[in-house]
Design a protein around this motif. Sequence first.
Motif, mmCIF file in Angstrom:
data_model
loop_
_atom_site.group_PDB
_atom_site.id
_atom_site.type_symbol
_atom_site.label_atom_id
_atom_site.label_comp_id
_atom_site.label_asym_id
_atom_site.label_seq_id
_atom_site.Cartn_x
_atom_site.Cartn_y
_atom_site.Cartn_z
ATOM 1 N N UNK A 191 47.255 42.972 51.216
ATOM 2 C CA UNK A 191 45.977 43.248 51.872
ATOM 3 C C UNK A 191 44.806 42.847 50.977
ATOM 4 N N UNK A 192 44.896 43.159 49.683
ATOM 5 C CA UNK A 192 43.841 42.783 48.741
ATOM 6 C C UNK A 192 43.721 41.263 48.638
ATOM 7 N N UNK A 193 44.848 40.571 48.654
ATOM 8 C CA UNK A 193 44.819 39.112 48.600
ATOM 9 C C UNK A 193 44.097 38.533 49.818
ATOM 10 N N UNK A 194 44.372 39.068 51.003
ATOM 11 C CA UNK A 194 43.704 38.577 52.211
ATOM 12 C C UNK A 194 42.200 38.805 52.140
ATOM 13 N N UNK A 195 41.797 39.975 51.642
ATOM 14 C CA UNK A 195 40.372 40.269 51.516
ATOM 15 C C UNK A 195 39.703 39.336 50.511
ATOM 16 N N UNK A 196 40.402 39.018 49.426
ATOM 17 C CA UNK A 196 39.847 38.121 48.414
ATOM 18 C C UNK A 196 39.687 36.705 48.963
ATOM 19 N N UNK A 197 40.657 36.243 49.744
ATOM 20 C CA UNK A 197 40.559 34.915 50.360
ATOM 21 C C UNK A 197 39.374 34.852 51.316
ATOM 22 N N UNK A 198 39.167 35.916 52.082
ATOM 23 C CA UNK A 198 38.067 35.930 53.049
ATOM 24 C C UNK A 198 36.707 35.934 52.358
ATOM 25 N N UNK A 199 36.579 36.666 51.244
ATOM 26 C CA UNK A 199 35.292 36.743 50.563
ATOM 27 C C UNK A 199 34.982 35.499 49.727
ATOM 28 N N UNK A 200 36.011 34.728 49.373
ATOM 29 C CA UNK A 200 35.806 33.570 48.497
ATOM 30 C C UNK A 200 35.849 32.247 49.260
ATOM 31 N N UNK A 201 35.589 32.282 50.547
ATOM 32 C CA UNK A 201 35.593 31.041 51.333
ATOM 33 C C UNK A 201 34.515 30.103 50.791
ATOM 34 N N UNK A 202 34.905 28.846 50.553
ATOM 35 C CA UNK A 202 33.981 27.854 50.030
ATOM 36 C C UNK A 202 34.003 27.703 48.524
ATOM 37 N N UNK A 203 34.683 28.616 47.819
ATOM 38 C CA UNK A 203 34.754 28.542 46.362
ATOM 39 C C UNK A 203 35.989 27.781 45.871
ATOM 40 N N UNK A 204 37.018 27.721 46.678
ATOM 41 C CA UNK A 204 38.216 26.983 46.295
ATOM 42 C C UNK A 204 39.109 27.686 45.300
ATOM 43 N N UNK A 205 39.028 29.025 45.210
ATOM 44 C CA UNK A 205 39.874 29.758 44.265
ATOM 45 C C UNK A 205 41.336 29.693 44.682
ATOM 46 N N UNK A 206 42.239 29.648 43.680
ATOM 47 C CA UNK A 206 43.665 29.727 43.906
ATOM 48 C C UNK A 206 44.106 31.157 43.650
ATOM 49 N N UNK A 207 44.330 31.900 44.729
ATOM 50 C CA UNK A 207 44.633 33.337 44.666
ATOM 51 C C UNK A 207 46.116 33.517 44.939
ATOM 52 N N UNK A 208 46.840 34.070 43.977
ATOM 53 C CA UNK A 208 48.294 34.164 44.059
ATOM 54 C C UNK A 208 48.740 35.621 44.102
ATOM 55 N N UNK A 209 49.912 35.830 44.683
ATOM 56 C CA UNK A 209 50.564 37.133 44.683
ATOM 57 C C UNK A 209 52.028 36.903 44.327
ATOM 58 N N UNK A 210 52.589 37.745 43.478
ATOM 59 C CA UNK A 210 53.980 37.582 43.044
ATOM 60 C C UNK A 210 54.883 38.174 44.112
ATOM 61 N N UNK A 211 55.477 37.317 44.929
ATOM 62 C CA UNK A 211 56.383 37.781 45.971
ATOM 63 C C UNK A 211 57.834 37.687 45.515
#
Length: 547
Positions: free
Chosen positions: A190-210
Motif C-alpha cells: 500500500x505504501x509503495x502504491x501511494x509513493x508511486x502516485x505522489x511521485x508521478x513525473x519524477x521517474x523514481x524507481x520504487x521497489x518492494x522486496x517480494x
Amino acid sequence: MDAYDIFKKLTRGAKFKRQPIKKEDHTKQEVVTQIPTISIKTEEEPNDDSYDITLLGNIKAEQSKKRKRKQVSEDTRKVIHEQEVNRLRNKLKLNVVGKNVPEPITYFDELPIKTDLIDNIKSSGYKEPTIIQRQAMTVMLQRRQILACAPTGSGKTAAFLVPIIHHLGGPQRKGFRAVIICPTRELAKQTQRECVRLSIGYGFRIHIISKVEKAMSLYGPKSSQKFDILVTTPNRLCYLLKQEPPAISLSNVEWLIIDEADKLFEAGFCSFRDQLEQILQACTSKNRKIGMFSATFTPAVDEWCTENIKDLVRVTVGQKNSAAELVDQQLLFVGNEAGKLLAFRDIVRNGLTPPVLIFVQSKDRAQQLFSELIFDGINVDAIHADRTQTQRDNTVRAFREGKIWVLICTELMARGIDFKGVNLVINYDFPTTAISYIHRVGRAGRAGRPGKAVTFFTTDDTVNLRSIAHVIRQSGCEVPDYMLAIKKRSKRELKNLKTSAPHRDFINTTPAYQLKKIAKRGGLKKKPKTEQARNFKKKFKKKDQEY
C-alpha cells in the motif's frame, strides 16, 4: 542620531542675528533671504580633541540606545509570533516538543516544494493538509528527525513521502536513498502504491522486496544501482544484509522511515531492536535521518528514540493513543461466545451496509467464523497468515473492488491498511489491548469519512474492558459509568493478556446430537488440528446429555 540632533549639539550656546539684505532694484520682486551670523559664547573653551571625543561618545551612546530599542522590538515581534503559532497549534490540538520547530502550514502552496509535486498531492485526494501533514511536512523539509503520533486515517503516509520525494529530487545511480520499513507486506504494498502516485513525473524507481531470491540478484554488489526508494519488512531486509557479501547496499540512504513503529517494538517483534541496529549500521551516510510514524506509541518507542536520536522533534495530534473521533463506537454485551453469532446475525437482519471488517483473535477462529457465515448467504471471505501471499493479495483486491462485502481478518489487517469507505468494523473477539482496539477501529472513519464500530464482549472480557471504555470516552462516545468504575487490573494480568489470548469456545452452531450422528458416520474420525477443537470434542459428551 540624526542630523537635527547633531546640529543641536554643535550649536549649543550660540546666538543668531538676522540681518535683512537691502534691495537695489525695487522693480523686481525678489524673495528676501536672511543670512544668519553665529557667535558662540562658552564659559570655557575646550580643546578641539576633547570636544570631538565627547561628541563622538554621545553619538555612539544614542546609536546603541536605538539598536537596543530595535532589538527589543524584534524580540517582542518574535514573542507575539510564537504566541500566535502556539494558539494555532492549540486550536488544532497539535502538541509539539523540540527546539526551533517550524510553524505549521495552512495550505499546500505554502510548502517550499515544486508545483508539480503539489499537483500530485492534490490529485491524490488531499485538498487541504491534514493536521499531521501541516506540521510533519515542515519539520522533515528542514531535515529534522521526527517522532509523529496521529490517529488512524490522518494521512501519515503522505506526510513522510512528500518530503522524501522533494529531497531526493530525481533518480540517480546511487542505489537506495530512502528506506521505508513496514510490519506487514500488505502495508508495504500500500505504501509503495501511494509513493508511486505522489511521485508521478519524477521517474523514481520504487521497489518492494517480494521474493528474496530475486532480490539477492537484483540488488547485489554487481547490480546497476538503478533504484531509489525501498519499501519492505524488516525480516527480508535483514536477511539480505546478513549475506556475505551483503546482497544490498544502504550506504547512500538519506531517510529511514519506520511505519507503525510501536507494532515492530512489541514483544512479538522482540528481535526488531537488533534488526534496527543492523539496519542503522548499514546506513553509513552522514546525512541519514530517521522518522517514526504510528497511530499509537508505547514507552519502548519513546525510550529508544530518546537514547538513539539527537535533535528529535515530537509531534502528537490530539490525545496520545486515542481513537478516531469520526467513528461511532459501541460496546455490546452478548453474554457468552454463542451470543456473538446471534448478535452478528441480528445486525445483518437490521440492515448491513458493506464494506464490513470483522476482527477475530486467531486464524483458527477466522476460518471457523467463515464456515458459519458462508452458509448464511453473505458475500464473505477470510484473510489470515495461513493463506498464501497470492490468496491474500487476491482477497484484498476483491474487497477493494467490492466483490467481497464482509472480510474476516486477524490483527494482520489491523495496522495501516487503508480500505476506502469501510462503514462498519465489528470486533467479534474482544481486543487484548487498548492499542489493538485503536488500530482496529481506525479501519473505519478514514480521510474524514464517518464510520461505526461495534465491539462484542462477554463476562470473560472484563479484564481489559475498563481501559477500552476510557478510550471510547476520550473519543467523545458514550460509555456506561459502571465500566469506568471497574477495578483496575494488575500489571501481571494485563501482561499475560498481551502474551496469550484468552481461551474461547469453538465457533459452531451445529447441535451436539447432530455432531454425534456425524461422528458415527465417520465424519469426525480425523484428529482435530487445534487445541480448541480438541477441547470442543471433549465437551461433546457432556453437551449430548442435555439433548
